[in-house]
Design a protein around this motif. Structure first.
Motif, PDB file in Angstrom:
ATOM      1  N   ASP A 170       0.839  -1.191   0.000  1.00  0.00           N
ATOM      2  CA  ASP A 170       0.000   0.000   0.000  1.00  0.00           C
ATOM      3  C   ASP A 170       0.877   1.245   0.000  1.00  0.00           C
ATOM      4  O   ASP A 170       1.991   1.234   0.525  1.00  0.00           O
ATOM      5  CB  ASP A 170      -0.909   0.012   1.229  1.00  0.00           C
ATOM      6  CG  ASP A 170      -1.921  -1.124   1.204  1.00  0.00           C
ATOM      7  OD1 ASP A 170      -2.284  -1.565   0.100  1.00  0.00           O
ATOM      8  OD2 ASP A 170      -2.342  -1.561   2.286  1.00  0.00           O
ATOM      9  N   THR A 182      -1.788  -3.984  -5.370  1.00  0.00           N
ATOM     10  CA  THR A 182      -1.861  -4.158  -3.924  1.00  0.00           C
ATOM     11  C   THR A 182      -2.826  -5.305  -3.601  1.00  0.00           C
ATOM     12  O   THR A 182      -3.525  -5.821  -4.484  1.00  0.00           O
ATOM     13  CB  THR A 182      -2.366  -2.891  -3.238  1.00  0.00           C
ATOM     14  OG1 THR A 182      -3.727  -2.655  -3.658  1.00  0.00           O
ATOM     15  CG2 THR A 182      -1.505  -1.682  -3.581  1.00  0.00           C
ATOM     16  N   ALA A 184      -5.578  -4.920  -2.036  1.00  0.00           N
ATOM     17  CA  ALA A 184      -6.910  -4.392  -2.347  1.00  0.00           C
ATOM     18  C   ALA A 184      -7.221  -4.518  -3.837  1.00  0.00           C
ATOM     19  O   ALA A 184      -8.367  -4.786  -4.214  1.00  0.00           O
ATOM     20  CB  ALA A 184      -7.014  -2.936  -1.903  1.00  0.00           C
ATOM     21  N   ASP A 185      -6.213  -4.338  -4.677  1.00  0.00           N
ATOM     22  CA  ASP A 185      -6.418  -4.510  -6.118  1.00  0.00           C
ATOM     23  C   ASP A 185      -6.777  -5.950  -6.450  1.00  0.00           C
ATOM     24  O   ASP A 185      -7.668  -6.213  -7.267  1.00  0.00           O
ATOM     25  CB  ASP A 185      -5.156  -4.110  -6.889  1.00  0.00           C
ATOM     26  CG  ASP A 185      -4.859  -2.622  -6.828  1.00  0.00           C
ATOM     27  OD1 ASP A 185      -5.817  -1.825  -6.785  1.00  0.00           O
ATOM     28  OD2 ASP A 185      -3.665  -2.266  -6.820  1.00  0.00           O
TER      29      ASP A 185
END
Length: 222
Positions: A170, A182, A184-185
Motif C-alpha cells: 500500500d 496491492t 486491495a487490487d
C-alpha cells in the motif's frame, strides 16, 4: 538497440499523454515485428507460476473452452492448449496476433485481435478457464476496476480464473508501466461475482519484489 523496458515505458508515457492507454502495445509489437525493438516480457516460455499452478491442481481441459487475456506471442495460450483446452487468445495489438500466428503456424489456438474493454458479447461467462498474466498491471490505475470487471465477465459458471501480477505494498502509485497490484487490487476480482480460492504472495528470487498468484471461481449455475 534501446533497453526494452525503457523503450516500452517511453511508448506508454507518450500514449498516456495522448489519452490512449493501450495504443502503445501496437507500436511496440509493430516495431518488434520490424526488428527494431524487443518486447521485454517475451520470454518464449509459459510463465513459470502458471506452469507450477497447473501442475499443482492437475489441470486438464478435456476440450473445455479457455481464454487467455493479452496473449502477446502466445506461450501461455499454447500451454493451455497442450493441457487439453480449446483456447481462444486475444491481444489488443494486431501485430502481436500476426506475430504469434507466424510463431505457431498450424496452432489449434484461435488467436484474435480484440480490445479488453470491448469484448464480444459471445465471450460473456463463456470460458471454463481464464488466464490473466500481467495485463492489468500494464494498464493505468484509473482503468483497473474496469479491466478487472471485463476479465471477470468472461468466466463461465463453475469456471476458474488464474491471475498473476506483480505485487506492491500500500502507498503511492509508482511510475509505470508496470503498475503493480496491492492486496486491495487483487480483491477487486471478488467484487465481480467470483470467489477467491487461493491468493498467494510469492517472493521473487532476488527477495526484493514479489508476485501475486491468485485463483478465483464463479459459482456453478443452479
Amino acid at each position: 538497440m534501446t533497453d526494452p523496458d525503457q523503450h516500452a515505458r517511453a511508448l506508454a508515457a507518450e500514449a498516456a499523454a495522448n489519452n490512449d492507454a493501450t495504443g502503445w502495445f501496437e507500436r511496440l509489437y509493430a516495431e518488434a515485428e520490424a526488428g527494431t525493438a524487443a518486447v521485454p516480457w517475451d520470454s518464449k516460455v509459459p510463465h513459470p507460476l502458471l506452469v507450477e499452478w497447473a501442475d499443482a491442481v492437475e489441470l486438464h481441459g478435456h476440450g473445455e473452452p479457455a481464454l487467455v487475456i493479452g496473449c502477446g506471442y502466445g506461450d501461455d495460450a499454447e500451454f493451455a492448449a497442450a493441457r487439453g483446452f480449446e483456447v481462444t487468445a486475444f491481444d489488443v495489438s494486431p501485430s502481436a496476433i500476426a506475430g504469434v500466428r507466424a510463431r505457431f503456424p498450424g496452432s489449434a489456438v484461435h488467436y484474435v485481435a480484440a480490445d479488453l474493454f470491448e469484448l464480444p458479447e459471445a465471450w460473456r461467462q463463456a470460458y471454463q478457464l481464464v488466464v490473466e498474466i500481467f495485463t492489468v498491471q500494464a494498464l493505468p490505475v484509473r482503468l483497473r476496476e474496469a479491466a478487472v470487471a471485463a476479465i471477470c465477465e468472461t468466466v463461465a459458471p463453475g469456471g476458474r480464473l488464474i491471475v498473476i501480477q506483480r505485487w506492491r505494498p500500500d502507498g503511492p502509485v509508482p511510475e509505470g508501466p508496470p503498475w503493480p497490484l496491492t492486496r486491495a487490487d487483487i480483491e477487486l476480482f471478488t467484487a465481480n461475482g467470483l470467489t477467491a480460492e487461493q491468493v498467494e504472495m510469492l517472493p521473487d528470487a532476488d527477495g526484493a519484489s514479489a508476485r501475486w498468484r491468485a485463483e478465483f471461481r464463479r459459482d456453478a449455475a443452479r
